[in-house]
Every structure is written in structure tokens, then in C-alpha cells.
Scaffold this motif. Structure first.
Motif, mmCIF file in Angstrom:
data_model
loop_
_atom_site.group_PDB
_atom_site.id
_atom_site.type_symbol
_atom_site.label_atom_id
_atom_site.label_comp_id
_atom_site.label_asym_id
_atom_site.label_seq_id
_atom_site.Cartn_x
_atom_site.Cartn_y
_atom_site.Cartn_z
ATOM 1 N N LEU A 105 71.335 58.680 45.117
ATOM 2 C CA LEU A 105 70.630 57.281 43.593
ATOM 3 C C LEU A 105 70.287 56.519 44.463
ATOM 4 C CD1 LEU A 105 70.235 56.107 41.460
ATOM 5 C CD2 LEU A 105 71.763 55.127 41.069
ATOM 6 N N ARG A 106 71.903 56.164 45.748
ATOM 7 C CA ARG A 106 71.356 55.030 46.797
ATOM 8 C C ARG A 106 70.504 55.713 48.029
ATOM 9 N NH1 ARG A 106 76.848 53.874 49.610
ATOM 10 N NH2 ARG A 106 77.222 55.955 48.653
ATOM 11 N N LYS A 107 70.653 57.086 48.135
ATOM 12 C CA LYS A 107 69.066 57.371 49.068
ATOM 13 C C LYS A 107 67.774 57.377 48.641
ATOM 14 C CE LYS A 107 70.314 60.543 52.053
ATOM 15 N NZ LYS A 107 69.967 62.282 52.563
ATOM 16 N N ARG A 108 67.748 57.666 47.004
ATOM 17 C CA ARG A 108 65.987 57.826 46.958
ATOM 18 C C ARG A 108 65.595 56.582 46.980
ATOM 19 N NH1 ARG A 108 67.142 58.907 41.808
ATOM 20 N NH2 ARG A 108 67.118 57.384 40.427
ATOM 21 N N VAL A 109 66.436 55.369 45.974
ATOM 22 C CA VAL A 109 66.226 54.229 46.082
ATOM 23 C C VAL A 109 65.983 54.230 47.335
ATOM 24 C CG1 VAL A 109 67.230 51.892 45.466
ATOM 25 C CG2 VAL A 109 67.713 54.122 44.663
ATOM 26 N N ALA A 110 66.597 53.887 48.558
ATOM 27 C CA ALA A 110 66.418 53.509 49.852
ATOM 28 C C ALA A 110 64.853 54.369 50.591
ATOM 29 C CB ALA A 110 67.377 54.470 50.756
ATOM 30 N N ARG A 111 65.089 55.673 50.312
ATOM 31 C CA ARG A 111 63.153 55.837 50.449
ATOM 32 C C ARG A 111 61.734 55.300 49.340
ATOM 33 N NH1 ARG A 111 66.502 61.172 49.638
ATOM 34 N NH2 ARG A 111 65.412 61.097 48.098
ATOM 35 N N GLU A 112 62.688 55.190 48.245
ATOM 36 C CA GLU A 112 61.465 54.246 47.566
ATOM 37 C C GLU A 112 61.436 53.049 48.431
ATOM 38 O OE1 GLU A 112 63.295 54.530 43.305
ATOM 39 O OE2 GLU A 112 62.418 56.661 43.688
ATOM 40 N N GLU A 113 62.389 52.360 48.187
ATOM 41 C CA GLU A 113 62.107 50.547 49.470
ATOM 42 C C GLU A 113 61.214 50.591 50.515
ATOM 43 O OE1 GLU A 113 66.016 49.290 49.605
ATOM 44 O OE2 GLU A 113 65.639 49.351 46.870
ATOM 45 N N ASN A 114 61.532 52.251 50.930
ATOM 46 C CA ASN A 114 60.692 52.093 52.129
ATOM 47 C C ASN A 114 59.243 53.051 52.943
ATOM 48 O OD1 ASN A 114 63.059 51.222 53.626
ATOM 49 N ND2 ASN A 114 64.070 53.393 54.120
ATOM 50 N N GLY A 115 58.653 53.508 51.068
ATOM 51 C CA GLY A 115 57.694 54.205 51.073
ATOM 52 C C GLY A 115 57.877 55.404 51.593
ATOM 53 N N ARG A 116 58.744 56.269 51.495
ATOM 54 C CA ARG A 116 58.623 57.355 51.501
ATOM 55 C C ARG A 116 58.262 57.964 50.332
ATOM 56 N NH1 ARG A 116 62.799 58.008 56.479
ATOM 57 N NH2 ARG A 116 61.533 56.390 58.268
#
Length: 116
Positions: A105-116
Motif C-alpha cells: 500500500l505504501r509503495k502504491r501511494v508513493a507511485r501515485e504521488e510521483n505521478g507514475r
């Protein structure tokens, strides 16, 4: 509140009361006066000492070093305007999630925040 939560809240109040105090009379006031880098350096030192105690298997030293680590982490929380309850709330939020699910979940949120 539990006894542990009460203890953390009381300690947090003492730490907060030392902010702006005389660095010659209070270790916590001295840490605050030196700023975040000094506080974070102490956390690193205490974490290393905790690891070394654990590797030695010295239960009493593990507890003592962990207490030092928690204490300095609480000073860092105060430095950033946070309280132990903020950490307890985060742990409660994670309760019931497997570590792998929480990490994903943290990885997914980080990806979404970085626009990937």
C-alpha cells in the motif's frame, strides 16, 4: 488510556515543557537548542546501541537501550510538533494489515504521488 499510553503522554509533556528551557540545566533543552540534526544524530546513535545490545543478547541492556531510543524518538516527535498518540494512531490504523499488504500500500501511494 492504558498505563503505557499514560506514561508516554506524561513523558511527552515533560519533553515539551523543556522546549525553550535553559540548555545548561536540561539535556532535552540542550537537544532542542542544537536543533533537529543533533536530535536525529542521537536517534542514530541509540539505534546502533540497541542493535549491538540485541546482537549480544543482553536482555537488560536491550531494554535500557530501547528506552533511550524511544526517549530520543519522542524528542524528535516533539521537535516536529507531533505526539506519541500520532504514532499510536498510525499503529492502530495498520492493525490487522499484514506487513506485506501495508508495504504494498505504501509503495502504491508513493507511485501515485510521483505521478507514475
Amino acid at each position: 488510556m492504558s498505563d503505557a499510553t499514560d506514561t508516554l503522554a506524561r513523558l511527552a509533556a515533560v519533553i515539551e515543557s523543556r522546549r525553550g528551557g535553559d540548555p545548561d540545566k536540561s539535556y532535552v533543552a540542550r537537544l532542542f537548542a542544537k536543533g533537529p540534526d543533533a536530535i536525529l544524530k542521537k536517534i542514530g546513535e541509540e539505534a546502533t546501541e540497541t542493535v549491538m545490545a540485541a546482537k549480544d543478547g543482553d536482555r537488560a541492556r536491550i531494554v535500557a537501550e530501547m528506552a533511550d531510543l524511544w526517549f530520543h524518538a519522542m524528542v524528535a516527535l516533539a521537535a516536529y510538533g507531533l505526539k506519541p498518540q500520532d504514532v499510536l494512531d498510525e499503529l492502530a490504523r495498520r492493525e490487522g494489515l499484514s506487513g506485506l499488504e501495508e508495504f504494498a500500500l505504501r509503495k502504491r501511494v508513493a507511485r501515485e504521488e510521483n505521478g507514475r
